[in-house]
Write a protein that holds these residues in place. Structure first.
Motif, PDB file in Angstrom:
ATOM      1  N   ASP A   1      44.897  47.724  26.215  1.00 55.15           N
ATOM      2  CA  ASP A   1      43.738  47.070  26.819  1.00 55.15           C
ATOM      3  C   ASP A   1      44.182  46.142  27.943  1.00 55.15           C
ATOM      4  O   ASP A   1      45.050  45.284  27.740  1.00 55.15           O
ATOM      5  N   VAL A   2      43.589  46.328  29.121  1.00 53.94           N
ATOM      6  CA  VAL A   2      43.822  45.431  30.253  1.00 53.94           C
ATOM      7  C   VAL A   2      42.524  44.682  30.504  1.00 53.94           C
ATOM      8  O   VAL A   2      41.481  45.295  30.756  1.00 53.94           O
ATOM      9  N   TYR A   3      42.582  43.354  30.423  1.00 55.84           N
ATOM     10  CA  TYR A   3      41.377  42.534  30.491  1.00 55.84           C
ATOM     11  C   TYR A   3      41.091  42.059  31.916  1.00 55.84           C
ATOM     12  O   TYR A   3      42.011  41.746  32.683  1.00 55.84           O
ATOM     13  N   LEU A   4      39.806  42.011  32.237  1.00 57.83           N
ATOM     14  CA  LEU A   4      39.343  41.446  33.500  1.00 57.83           C
ATOM     15  C   LEU A   4      38.920  40.004  33.255  1.00 57.83           C
ATOM     16  O   LEU A   4      38.765  39.555  32.115  1.00 57.83           O
ATOM     17  N   ALA A   5      38.703  39.273  34.338  1.00 52.07           N
ATOM     18  CA  ALA A   5      38.420  37.842  34.217  1.00 52.07           C
ATOM     19  C   ALA A   5      37.082  37.548  33.541  1.00 52.07           C
ATOM     20  O   ALA A   5      36.869  36.438  33.048  1.00 52.07           O
ATOM     21  N   ASP A   6      36.173  38.520  33.502  1.00 57.79           N
ATOM     22  CA  ASP A   6      34.881  38.285  32.854  1.00 57.79           C
ATOM     23  C   ASP A   6      34.917  38.589  31.354  1.00 57.79           C
ATOM     24  O   ASP A   6      33.886  38.512  30.670  1.00 57.79           O
ATOM     25  N   GLY A   7      36.092  38.922  30.838  1.00 53.02           N
ATOM     26  CA  GLY A   7      36.235  39.186  29.413  1.00 53.02           C
ATOM     27  C   GLY A   7      36.149  40.646  29.042  1.00 53.02           C
ATOM     28  O   GLY A   7      36.485  41.028  27.913  1.00 53.02           O
ATOM     29  N   SER A   8      35.677  41.498  29.952  1.00 56.29           N
ATOM     30  CA  SER A   8      35.627  42.934  29.678  1.00 56.29           C
ATOM     31  C   SER A   8      37.044  43.511  29.764  1.00 56.29           C
ATOM     32  O   SER A   8      37.971  42.852  30.258  1.00 56.29           O
ATOM     33  N   ASN A   9      37.206  44.725  29.289  1.00 56.74           N
ATOM     34  CA  ASN A   9      38.536  45.313  29.323  1.00 56.74           C
ATOM     35  C   ASN A   9      38.470  46.806  29.650  1.00 56.74           C
ATOM     36  O   ASN A   9      37.438  47.464  29.480  1.00 56.74           O
ATOM     37  N   ILE A  10      39.582  47.293  30.142  1.00 60.76           N
ATOM     38  CA  ILE A  10      39.757  48.715  30.422  1.00 60.76           C
ATOM     39  C   ILE A  10      40.786  49.230  29.433  1.00 60.76           C
ATOM     40  O   ILE A  10      41.911  48.704  29.362  1.00 60.76           O
ATOM     41  N   ARG A  11      40.428  50.224  28.634  1.00 68.69           N
ATOM     42  CA  ARG A  11      41.364  50.795  27.662  1.00 68.69           C
ATOM     43  C   ARG A  11      42.081  51.976  28.293  1.00 68.69           C
ATOM     44  O   ARG A  11      41.459  52.940  28.730  1.00 68.69           O
ATOM     45  N   LEU A  12      43.399  51.880  28.331  1.00 72.24           N
ATOM     46  CA  LEU A  12      44.216  52.909  28.966  1.00 72.24           C
ATOM     47  C   LEU A  12      44.946  53.741  27.927  1.00 72.24           C
ATOM     48  O   LEU A  12      45.424  53.226  26.906  1.00 72.24           O
ATOM     49  N   ASP A  13      45.040  55.025  28.190  1.00 72.88           N
ATOM     50  CA  ASP A  13      45.829  55.951  27.374  1.00 72.88           C
ATOM     51  C   ASP A  13      47.204  56.037  28.032  1.00 72.88           C
ATOM     52  O   ASP A  13      47.348  56.620  29.113  1.00 72.88           O
ATOM     53  N   ILE A  14      48.211  55.448  27.404  1.00 74.14           N
ATOM     54  CA  ILE A  14      49.509  55.291  28.057  1.00 74.14           C
ATOM     55  C   ILE A  14      50.638  55.796  27.168  1.00 74.14           C
ATOM     56  O   ILE A  14      50.433  56.225  26.040  1.00 74.14           O
ATOM     57  N   GLN A  15      51.853  55.688  27.687  1.00 74.32           N
ATOM     58  CA  GLN A  15      53.073  55.832  26.912  1.00 74.32           C
ATOM     59  C   GLN A  15      53.646  54.429  26.679  1.00 74.32           C
ATOM     60  O   GLN A  15      53.561  53.570  27.561  1.00 74.32           O
ATOM     61  N   THR A  16      54.201  54.188  25.516  1.00 71.52           N
ATOM     62  CA  THR A  16      54.750  52.862  25.219  1.00 71.52           C
ATOM     63  C   THR A  16      55.873  52.481  26.187  1.00 71.52           C
ATOM     64  O   THR A  16      56.196  51.305  26.335  1.00 71.52           O
ATOM     65  N   SER A  17      56.460  53.470  26.857  1.00 73.26           N
ATOM     66  CA  SER A  17      57.560  53.226  27.790  1.00 73.26           C
ATOM     67  C   SER A  17      57.092  53.048  29.230  1.00 73.26           C
ATOM     68  O   SER A  17      57.919  52.942  30.139  1.00 73.26           O
ATOM     69  N   ASP A  18      55.792  53.006  29.472  1.00 73.17           N
ATOM     70  CA  ASP A  18      55.273  52.812  30.834  1.00 73.17           C
ATOM     71  C   ASP A  18      55.554  51.395  31.311  1.00 73.17           C
ATOM     72  O   ASP A  18      55.323  50.422  30.583  1.00 73.17           O
ATOM     73  N   THR A  19      56.017  51.273  32.556  1.00 72.16           N
ATOM     74  CA  THR A  19      56.304  49.956  33.137  1.00 72.16           C
ATOM     75  C   THR A  19      55.022  49.290  33.616  1.00 72.16           C
ATOM     76  O   THR A  19      53.979  49.924  33.754  1.00 72.16           O
ATOM     77  N   ALA A  20      55.126  47.985  33.897  1.00 70.64           N
ATOM     78  CA  ALA A  20      53.977  47.237  34.399  1.00 70.64           C
ATOM     79  C   ALA A  20      53.494  47.797  35.732  1.00 70.64           C
ATOM     80  O   ALA A  20      52.288  47.822  36.009  1.00 70.64           O
ATOM     81  N   GLU A  21      54.438  48.234  36.555  1.00 66.50           N
ATOM     82  CA  GLU A  21      54.066  48.810  37.847  1.00 66.50           C
ATOM     83  C   GLU A  21      53.190  50.043  37.647  1.00 66.50           C
ATOM     84  O   GLU A  21      52.167  50.214  38.328  1.00 66.50           O
TER      85      GLU A  21
END
Length: 389
Positions: A74-94
């Motif tokens: 989950d990546v949160y926005l400043a209004d408290g909402s979030n975007i749920r991403l389907d990722i790999q645990t090894s994905d970098t911040a970039e």
């Protein structure tokens, strides 16, 4: 491998002790290794290389025993909402930032104005930004290691010059991000609008006039600053508490003296010669490590060291480097514009003075890069364990 790729740009690796180490020798070895890692990460060419990223990916996963697998983040926005991403645990911040930007519809050329941060929401509405996430850091792994702190991963703008807002106003997504963050900072008491400004801001917010809202809020006190949690400092005397704001080419401190009087002090960035972050270790069993941020400041012609004890020391260091980077880019752009506008007959006569100014700036930056330690963006592991020495 780094030496083969980058040669002398990579600092020499600290020598090993081949005999049994005493505690003091182990402490010295730990300090040398930490310093080596911090110095290596000063060069963005190194930190963006496949060798470096691969090494730190493995190091982070091995340290926290997390294998590469599919996960949700989950990546949160400043209004408290979030975007749920389907990722790999090894994905970098970039990589996470790129995917998040794509999900939101943020244009690729504007991604550089944003970054990922770890932050904490408090029950009283206060907001604490813990640190900026390093590009090579694995956000999923870091969050697992920070569970006790109840941190969240969020996207925020990443520049210290508020005038750069104007570059993002034509994109609906970036405009929305700036608007949500501005509202959050008003609610969290990061900015200090006057009563009149507050009434106008409420009116513009009610009418969803985002562009005008952002135009007005740039006039308020502390807009574009990063606010740190209250901390302890040794200025003007030991044991003082302070509220810290960093931005607009200054570290602004509202200091509470032992006499309960308050004193506002502005430390100008162009009067700093160097700074450093030191991990002092935990003061008591079970407590977090104490971080010390110290900077050398020219006060009325005299250089003195000033110390802040804050868990956000790496964030503060990151902000200062960002301020200086933006100053240098602005100065270079102005020099370029001067050369373009300057008549050909005067270019040669002015060339030496322009070069002299550039040398002064370059020297200032190189001293910063050499003396600033550690690199807060890349401080994924605050301490090296005994078994890793």
């Amino acid at each position: 491998q780094l030496r083969q790729l980058f040669g002398s740009a990579v600092p020499a690796f600290p020598p090993k002790f081949y005999l049994a180490m005493t505690k003091s020798m182990a402490d010295e070895r730990r300090t040398q290794l930490e310093q080596y890692l911090q110095n290596v990460t000063l060069d963005s060419n190194i930190t963006k290389s496949d060798v470096f990223i691969g090494f730190f990916r493995k190091l982070q996963q091995d340290t926290f025993q997390i294998q590469t697998q599919r996960a949700f983040l989950d990546v949160y926005l400043a209004d408290g909402s979030n975007i749920r991403l389907d990722i790999q645990t090894s994905d970098t911040a970039e990589r996470i930032l790129e995917v998040t930007s794509c999900e939101m519809g943020l244009s690729r050329e504007l991604i550089k104005y944003f970054s990922l941060f770890f932050f904490q929401d408090h029950d009283d509405g206060a907001l604490s930004v813990v640190k900026k996430v390093a590009d090579f850091e694995l956000p999923y792994v870091s969050l697992q290691s920070m569970k006790e702190l109840r941190c969240k991963l969020g996207i925020r703008k990443w520049y210290m010059d508020p005038s750069l807002d104007t570059l993002l106003m034509d994109c609906r997504t970036s405009l929305n991000l700036l608007y949500m963050q501005a509202i959050q900072e008003v609610k969290s008491n990061w900015v200090k609008p006057t009563e009149g400004q507050m009434q106008k801001l409420k009116f513009l917010q009610k009418n969803a006039n985002k562009a005008k809202f952002l135009e007005l809020i740039r006039e308020t006190q502390f807009y574009g600053y990063v606010r740190l949690d209250p901390c302890i400092c040794d200025y003007p005397e030991e044991g003082c508490s302070a509220d810290i704001y960093v931005g607009n080419n200054e570290i602004n401190c509202c200091i509470k003296l032992p006499t309960n009087q308050t004193k506002e002090v502005s430390f100008k960035v162009n009067r700093l010669r160097s700074w450093q972050v030191t991990c002092l270790g935990a003061t008591k069993d079970g407590e977090e490590d104490t971080l010390e941020f110290s900077f050398e400041y020219n006060d009325s012609g005299t250089w003195q060291w000033i110390i802040l004890y804050t868990k956000q020391a790496f964030l503060l260091s990151s902000c200062l480097k960002k301020i200086i980077s933006e100053q240098m880019m602005k100065a270079a752009k102005e020099s370029q514009e001067m050369e373009i506008k300057m008549p050909e007959s005067t270019k040669n006569s002015e060339k030496s003075s322009i070069q002299q100014k550039q040398v002064i700036h370059s020297g200032f930056i190189s001293r910063k890069r050499f003396l600033v330690r550690p690199n807060e963006d890349d401080c994924v592991f605050e301490k090296i364990r005994e078994e890793d020495l």
